[in-house]
Design an enzyme around this catalytic site. Structure first.
Site, PDB file in Angstrom:
ATOM      1  CG  ASP A 144      -2.331   0.604   0.768  1.00 47.49           C
ATOM      2  OD1 ASP A 144      -2.324   1.774   0.344  1.00 47.49           O
ATOM      3  OD2 ASP A 144      -3.356  -0.084   0.848  1.00 47.49           O
TER       4      ASP A 144
ATOM      5  CG  HIS B 116      -4.347   2.038  -2.334  1.00 47.26           C
ATOM      6  ND1 HIS B 116      -4.500   2.598  -1.093  1.00 47.26           N
ATOM      7  CD2 HIS B 116      -5.570   2.086  -2.927  1.00 47.26           C
ATOM      8  CE1 HIS B 116      -5.779   2.958  -0.938  1.00 47.26           C
ATOM      9  NE2 HIS B 116      -6.439   2.674  -2.027  1.00 47.26           N
TER      10      HIS B 116
ATOM     11  CD  GLU C 209     -10.121   3.744  -1.550  1.00 46.73           C
ATOM     12  OE1 GLU C 209     -11.039   4.133  -0.827  1.00 46.73           O
ATOM     13  OE2 GLU C 209      -9.020   3.367  -1.099  1.00 46.73           O
TER      14      GLU C 209
HETATM   15  C1  ACM Z   1     -11.032  -0.506  -0.104  1.00 39.99           C
HETATM   16  O1  ACM Z   1     -11.564  -0.501   1.019  1.00 39.99           O
HETATM   17  N1  ACM Z   1     -10.428   0.578  -0.551  1.00 39.99           N
HETATM   18  C2  ACM Z   1     -11.053  -1.676  -0.952  1.00 39.99           C
END
Ligand code: ACM
Ligand code: ZN
Length: 540
Positions: free
Chosen positions: A201, A278, A342
């Protein structure tokens, strides 16, 4: 319970008495089995009880060692294993029954025998998890136990869903191997069979990759961590940073150790390598992976970051393929999770590489550019015999029929996937985000990401809602997600998991659930087992 007290009292007055007899009187099992029928009598389990394996199958040795673990925890030494005996007249008999569904079992406790029938070793393993609950926590805490009188019972059981998952985010906080094993033990206790390991991440890259050593040399360490809520969202001098470097990563050997430990508990490990969002820890390690090539630091705060992989550059795909080639070597799982959630497009919009790629490929939108990237990753994984899982954002850019959608922004993504013929895993934040507060009384809870997910809400989850009978077949299963922005250590992780994982495991396992009140009546026995194992859990 009364008889147990009596046994201890009797011992106290008997000269030369050795050991306690634990005699549970009630049967209380989570997840609720398909059927439980109490019969007459009890089986007396002692350290001399024999286990008879009446068939041969791969992975039966895992069942044997699980039985040894259970009995050692009670008696201090394993029951005598008899792997070839045909004498099934007494002891614990493991029997092959091809008619029992995969992972299912029949467990019959009688005066002389405990018969455990299954068609797979996994089924026998789950029967042992049930047996552990029949023995009750007293067996594990009384001390100096000489016998456990397990009440006679006939249980038939099989899971509703084949994918029963738990996700641990180790990108935000690193959890050492021992902690990961603890999560796997907790999962096994709840008959969960898939561990989704969120390994990369913005805030940390946690998996050793030989071809790209800086991922762990640089990307596994951040210089500080935000430890409270930022008052104005500016990340300035008011932001509560701890100023303590935090990091860690798993060597390849440790990864293999975890995969094996999980396999011994009939748990498959699915790694997640996030792409294209991420990604800051990766970009900090190799700046050429971003659109700008700037040198970034590993991120120290949470939320979504604009800095993502550049899908315009060919070197980005060379990198991802290099990483994934090593990942598939380490993980034998059918599925590899590629993230996909995201992903802001801010940098792509200014990037000449991205513009060139879009022109060459005829891509009209930035989501299509994302889809192009995901598609290339999927082709690579398919060429290596694996299927790709992605968060539900992958639907927006279009997916191939092989892709599996993990629905997290509600169940809509999973429903859409199932309706268009894609397989899906239901992990909606509304029912499955175990990082959310367990109570509205936030003052008395550890700081959490936000949200509100009480036990009852988890229990109320219906993963098939909104789907026709035929569409339900596309739902592989359900998963609880433990994101760790505000969970720095394992005791707190346990607290967030328990007892909500008990509710979720029943959602995943039990076909015809008896309802929340019935669940709550059975829960104290499991909570006593949590205590016996030393697990932190939320008191009710
Ligand atoms: C997530 O909670 N961004 C998959
Ligand atoms: Zn770019």
């Amino acid at each position: 319970m009364k008889r147990f007290t009596y046994a201890i009292a009797a011992c106290a007055f008997m000269i030369g008495c050795t050991g306690t007899v634990v005699s549970p009187e009630t049967v209380s099992i989570i997840p609720e089995p398909s059927s439980v029928e109490m019969t007459e009598g009890a089986f007396r389990l002692t350290e001399k009880t024999q286990a008879n394996f009446l068939y041969e199958a791969p992975e039966l040795e895992y069942v044997a060692s699980a039985l040894e673990d259970i009995t050692e925890a009670v008696f201090g030494q394993g029951v005598k294993m008899n792997l070839s005996s045909l004498d099934a007249s007494h002891g614990i008999n493991f029997i092959l029954d091809e008619n029992i569904p995969s992972e299912g079992y029949k467990l019959e406790v009688a005066a002389e025998t405990i018969d455990i029938a299954s068609s797979t070793a996994a089924g026998a393993f789950y029967a042992l998890q049930t047996l552990r609950q029949l023995m009750t926590a007293e067996a594990f805490t009384a001390g100096d136990v000489k016998a456990v009188e397990i009440p006679a019972v006939r249980i038939e059981d099989a899971p509703l869903l084949g994918y029963r998952g738990t996700m641990l985010d180790v990108g935000r906080y690193f959890f050492p191997v021992e902690d990961v094993k603890c999560v796997l033990d907790i999962m096994a206790m709840h008959k969960m069979n898939t561990f989704h390991w969120h390994l990369t991440d913005d805030q940390g890259w946690r998996i050793e990759i030989d071809k790209y050593p800086k991922l762990t040399e640089v990307g596994s360490m951040r210089k500080r961590t935000i430890i409270g809520k930022d008052p104005n969202g500016e990340y300035d001098e008011n932001t509560p940073f701890d100023n303590v470097p935090h990091g860690g990563f798993y060597t390849k050997e440790q990864i293999r150790e975890v995969v094996e430990y999980a396999a011994e508990r009939f748990i498959t490990v699915i790694p997640e390598i996030e792409f294209p969002g991420h990604a800051v820890a990766a970009l900090a390690s190799y700046p050429w992976l971003s659109c700008t090539g700037e040198q970034y630091e590993v991120r120290q705060s949470w939320d979504i970051d604009d800095r993502v992989f550049c899908p315009g550059k060919e070197t980005t795909f060379e990198f991802m393929e290099g990483v994934l080639a090593e990942v598939v070597e380490m993980f034998p799982s059918e599925y590899i999770h590629i993230g996909g959630d995201e992903c802001p497009t801010k940098f792509w919009q200014k990037c000449p590489h991205c513009a060139k790629r879009m022109k060459e490929e005829g891509l009209k939108t930035y989501r299509q550019l994302q889809g192009y990237g995901i598609d290339r990753i999927e082709k690579f994984l398919e060429a290596h015999g694996r299927h790709m899982i992605g968060w539900d954002e992958i639907l927006e850019a279009g997916v191939t029929p092989n892709s599996i959608v993990m629905s997290w922004r509600g169940t809509e993504g999973g429903i859409k996937a199932a309706k268009q013929g894609n397989r899906a895993i239901m992990a909606p934040s509304t029912y499955c985000y175990l990082d959310y507060y367990q109570s509205e009384d936030r003052e008395n809870e550890p700081l959490a990401w936000g949200g509100h997910l009480p036990l009852e809400k988890v229990y109320s989850f219906n993963p098939f809602e909104g789907l026709s009978e035929s569409e339900k077949d596309y739902i592989l299963g359900v998963q609880g997600n433990l994101w760790t922005e505000y969970i720095p250590e394992i005791k707190q992780a346990q607290y967030m998991l328990l007892p909500r994982l008990a509710a979720l495991c029943e959602v995943a396992w039990t076909s015809d659930r008896g309802g929340y009140d019935d669940f709550i009546e059975r829960l104290p026995a499991l909570e006593a087992l949590y205590d016996a194992a030393g697990y932190q859990h939320r008191a009710r």
